[in-house]
Design an enzyme around this catalytic site. Structure first.
Site, mmCIF file in Angstrom:
data_model
loop_
_atom_site.group_PDB
_atom_site.id
_atom_site.type_symbol
_atom_site.label_atom_id
_atom_site.label_comp_id
_atom_site.label_asym_id
_atom_site.label_seq_id
_atom_site.Cartn_x
_atom_site.Cartn_y
_atom_site.Cartn_z
ATOM 1 N N GLU A 82 0.806 -1.205 0.000
ATOM 2 C CA GLU A 82 0.000 0.000 0.000
ATOM 3 C C GLU A 82 0.849 1.269 0.000
ATOM 4 O O GLU A 82 1.867 1.338 0.689
ATOM 5 C CB GLU A 82 -0.838 -0.029 1.261
ATOM 6 C CG GLU A 82 -1.974 0.906 1.209
ATOM 7 C CD GLU A 82 -2.918 0.631 2.345
ATOM 8 O OE1 GLU A 82 -3.084 -0.533 2.754
ATOM 9 O OE2 GLU A 82 -3.487 1.599 2.841
ATOM 10 N N CYS A 120 3.481 -6.124 9.249
ATOM 11 C CA CYS A 120 4.459 -5.666 10.245
ATOM 12 C C CYS A 120 4.442 -6.652 11.403
ATOM 13 O O CYS A 120 3.377 -7.047 11.869
ATOM 14 C CB CYS A 120 4.098 -4.273 10.746
ATOM 15 S SG CYS A 120 5.250 -3.645 12.000
ATOM 16 N N CYS A 127 -3.155 -0.575 15.220
ATOM 17 C CA CYS A 127 -2.701 -0.400 13.839
ATOM 18 C C CYS A 127 -3.205 -1.520 12.937
ATOM 19 O O CYS A 127 -3.029 -2.703 13.236
ATOM 20 C CB CYS A 127 -1.173 -0.360 13.824
ATOM 21 S SG CYS A 127 -0.461 -0.379 12.169
ATOM 22 N N SER A 227 7.204 7.037 17.145
ATOM 23 C CA SER A 227 5.836 6.769 17.579
ATOM 24 C C SER A 227 5.835 6.558 19.080
ATOM 25 O O SER A 227 6.343 5.544 19.576
ATOM 26 C CB SER A 227 5.307 5.506 16.884
ATOM 27 O OG SER A 227 5.147 5.763 15.513
ATOM 28 N N LEU A 228 5.269 7.510 19.794
ATOM 29 C CA LEU A 228 5.305 7.461 21.257
ATOM 30 C C LEU A 228 3.997 6.876 21.792
ATOM 31 O O LEU A 228 3.993 5.828 22.430
ATOM 32 C CB LEU A 228 5.524 8.891 21.771
ATOM 33 C CG LEU A 228 6.098 9.050 23.153
ATOM 34 C CD1 LEU A 228 7.479 8.417 23.256
ATOM 35 C CD2 LEU A 228 6.179 10.544 23.510
ATOM 36 N N HIS A 229 2.919 7.600 21.573
ATOM 37 C CA HIS A 229 1.545 7.156 21.869
ATOM 38 C C HIS A 229 1.185 6.969 23.336
ATOM 39 O O HIS A 229 0.014 6.750 23.665
ATOM 40 C CB HIS A 229 1.184 5.886 21.085
ATOM 41 C CG HIS A 229 1.449 5.972 19.619
ATOM 42 N ND1 HIS A 229 1.374 7.160 18.909
ATOM 43 C CD2 HIS A 229 1.819 5.031 18.703
ATOM 44 C CE1 HIS A 229 1.666 6.934 17.636
ATOM 45 N NE2 HIS A 229 1.951 5.658 17.489
ATOM 46 N N ASN A 303 -7.203 7.198 13.759
ATOM 47 C CA ASN A 303 -8.090 6.810 12.677
ATOM 48 C C ASN A 303 -8.712 5.467 13.049
ATOM 49 O O ASN A 303 -7.995 4.475 13.165
ATOM 50 C CB ASN A 303 -7.279 6.712 11.386
ATOM 51 C CG ASN A 303 -8.166 6.752 10.169
ATOM 52 O OD1 ASN A 303 -9.331 7.110 10.240
ATOM 53 N ND2 ASN A 303 -7.593 6.367 9.044
ATOM 54 N N CYS A 344 -2.623 3.500 5.537
ATOM 55 C CA CYS A 344 -1.874 2.314 5.159
ATOM 56 C C CYS A 344 -2.279 1.141 6.027
ATOM 57 O O CYS A 344 -2.471 1.267 7.211
ATOM 58 C CB CYS A 344 -0.384 2.580 5.268
ATOM 59 S SG CYS A 344 0.225 3.481 3.847
HETATM 60 N N1 SAH Z 1 6.187 1.292 11.999
HETATM 61 C C1 SAH Z 1 6.468 2.690 12.022
HETATM 62 C C2 SAH Z 1 6.050 3.413 10.765
HETATM 63 C C3 SAH Z 1 4.722 3.063 10.160
HETATM 64 S S1 SAH Z 1 3.308 3.515 11.081
HETATM 65 C C4 SAH Z 1 5.871 3.328 13.255
HETATM 66 O O1 SAH Z 1 5.095 2.672 13.936
HETATM 67 O O2 SAH Z 1 6.218 4.460 13.548
HETATM 68 C C5 SAH Z 1 3.282 5.266 10.862
HETATM 69 C C6 SAH Z 1 2.476 5.996 11.921
HETATM 70 O O3 SAH Z 1 1.078 5.699 11.806
HETATM 71 C C7 SAH Z 1 2.860 5.611 13.344
HETATM 72 O O4 SAH Z 1 3.007 6.740 14.166
HETATM 73 C C8 SAH Z 1 1.681 4.785 13.768
HETATM 74 O O5 SAH Z 1 1.581 4.726 15.137
HETATM 75 C C9 SAH Z 1 0.541 5.510 13.085
HETATM 76 N N2 SAH Z 1 -0.721 4.760 13.062
HETATM 77 C C10 SAH Z 1 -0.905 3.435 13.046
HETATM 78 N N3 SAH Z 1 -2.220 3.131 13.078
HETATM 79 C C11 SAH Z 1 -2.885 4.304 13.108
HETATM 80 C C12 SAH Z 1 -4.261 4.677 13.161
HETATM 81 N N4 SAH Z 1 -5.202 3.763 13.158
HETATM 82 N N5 SAH Z 1 -4.567 5.993 13.203
HETATM 83 C C13 SAH Z 1 -3.590 6.942 13.160
HETATM 84 N N6 SAH Z 1 -2.274 6.661 13.117
HETATM 85 C C14 SAH Z 1 -1.920 5.356 13.097
HETATM 86 FE FE1 SF4 Z 2 4.110 -1.822 12.843
HETATM 87 FE FE2 SF4 Z 2 4.148 0.844 13.048
HETATM 88 FE FE3 SF4 Z 2 1.827 -0.481 12.808
HETATM 89 FE FE4 SF4 Z 2 3.200 -0.681 15.055
HETATM 90 S S1 SF4 Z 2 2.272 1.176 14.222
HETATM 91 S S2 SF4 Z 2 2.267 -2.398 13.952
HETATM 92 S S3 SF4 Z 2 5.275 -0.639 14.306
HETATM 93 S S4 SF4 Z 2 3.428 -0.366 11.296
#
Ligand code: SAH
Ligand code: SF4
Length: 358
Positions: A82, A120, A127, A227-229, A303, A344
């Protein structure tokens, strides 16, 4: 696009052919060798047979006011990956990763979000990609192909259009595929190929300290996002299983070393998930962690992928105010988050029709 046979076909050809072909493929974005008119006809025929340029892909509707388009690019083994194109107004004052350039004149810029893996393995609970599981790493060529795909599409629309920025925020964890990720960055950066400045690229990681250290040694001006969260380890571990391996203290130590070495700003991404990490206490805890020079915080409205809910606009505003008052540089930006990144993985998951076409 299958160009791994290129060197075989070019055996015995003068050296300058490579430069010529790089320009055709990665600056003129030809999709058929016949467009490479300055090459001898016989060579073009050989190239057409051995190195087909077609990129098989499916583009999905142009959604939302932000003009986001998503695509599945089909790979040689039948898998698909994607990638997202977002056309976004340039705002010098608000864009954390603003870089002067051609996009200024156009008034908006084209950002491409690329995937680095199919699926992943890190399994973050929020995610869509994480919930897919892991299939394989992408090669650097497969990463570059995603950019070439959008660049061809833009060029077909208007010859002045260009991919301005690239974010490694699609499917997968780039630092688990470090060698191919960095090869792709260097290729895209190369003035003889795509010639996109490293400052216009950003990589996001779930906090893999080995990768952050390696990147610090690259002498590349690519932007780093973490990515902290969550503002504490126990909540972070619930959301992101990999946080058990990488404690916040280790991540901050590594980031501080990175900043010392590179002098570059670091973006922290913080998803806003209703009732999970969006209380005023969370904001205060986060403020204590974020109050450092060259730390930027980006709040991303979650999202919805089915498991959690997005924080309300009001909650996000209150959360942001607490951080701002505490002196943290904070932005709320849809473009970096829900519109791009979260797009994505979802496409892959939701589009069973695409899967059955494989
Ligand atoms: N694996 C890496 C890069 C890909 S994800 C990472 O985790 O940083 C890219 C970003 O999208 C990350 O910050 C991830 O936490 C965020 N992300 C994943 N799922 C999401 C969602 N449902 N809504 C918003 N952001 C999301
Ligand atoms: Fe992988 Fe990034 Fe998604 Fe976490 S947020 S599952 S590290 S793609």
């Amino acid at each position: 696009m299958k160009i791994k046979n290129l060197s075989k076909v070019l055996e015995g050809q003068p050296k300058y052919r490579y430069a010529q072909i790089n320009k055709f493929l990665f600056q003129d974005y030809i999709s058929d060798w016949d467009e490479a008119s300055s090459l001898p006809k016989k060579l073009r025929e050989e190239l057409s047979a051995a190195c087909p340029l077609e990129i098989k892909a499916e583009v999905f509707a142009n959604e939302s006011r932000q003009k986001t388009q998503r695509a599945l690019v089909y790979l040689e083994d039948g898998e698909s990956v994607e990638t997202v194109l977002i056309r976004q107004k340039v705002d010098k004052n608000k864009d954390a990763d603003y870089e002067p350039g051609e996009a200024d004149k156009r008034g908006y810029r084209n950002t491409v979000c690329v995937s680095s893996q199919i699926g992943c393995p890190l399994g973050c609970t929020f995610c869509a990609t994480g919930q897919l599981g892991f299939l394989r790493n992408l090669s650097s060529a497969e990463i570059v192909e995603q950019v070439v795909f959008w660049q061809r599409l833009l060029k077909a629309e208007n010859s002045q259009e260009k991919v301005d920025n690239i974010v490694f925020m699609g499917m997968g964890e780039p630092f688990l595929n470090y060698p191919e990720f960095i090869k792709a960055v260097k290729f895209i950066n190369n003035p003889e190929t795509l010639n996109i400045g490293a400052r216009r690229m950003s990589v996001s990681t779930a906090g893999l300290t080995e990768g952050i250290k390696k990147l610090a040694g690259e002498k590349l001006q690519i932007n780093l996002a973490i990515s902290l969260h969550a503002a504490n380890d126990s909540l972070r571990q619930k959301l992101m299983p990999i946080a058990k391996k990488y404690a916040l203290a280790d991540i901050f130590k590594t980031v501080d070393d990175y900043i010392k070495k590179t002098g570059r700003r670091v973006m922290f991404e913080y998803l806003m998930i209703k009732g999970i990490n969006d209380s005023s206490q969370d904001a205060e805890n986060l403020a204590r962690l974020m109050r450092k020079p060259l730390y930027l915080l980006n709040l991303i409205p979650y999202n919805d992928t089915g498991r959690f809910q997005t924080s309300s606009r009001e909650t996000i505003n209150d959360f942001k105010n607490i951080l701002e008052k505490a002196g943290v540089s904070v932005t709320v930006r849809l473009s970096f988050g829900s519109d791009i990144a979260a797009a994505c993985g979802q496409l892959h998951k939701n589009n069973s029709a695409a899967k059955s076409r494989r």
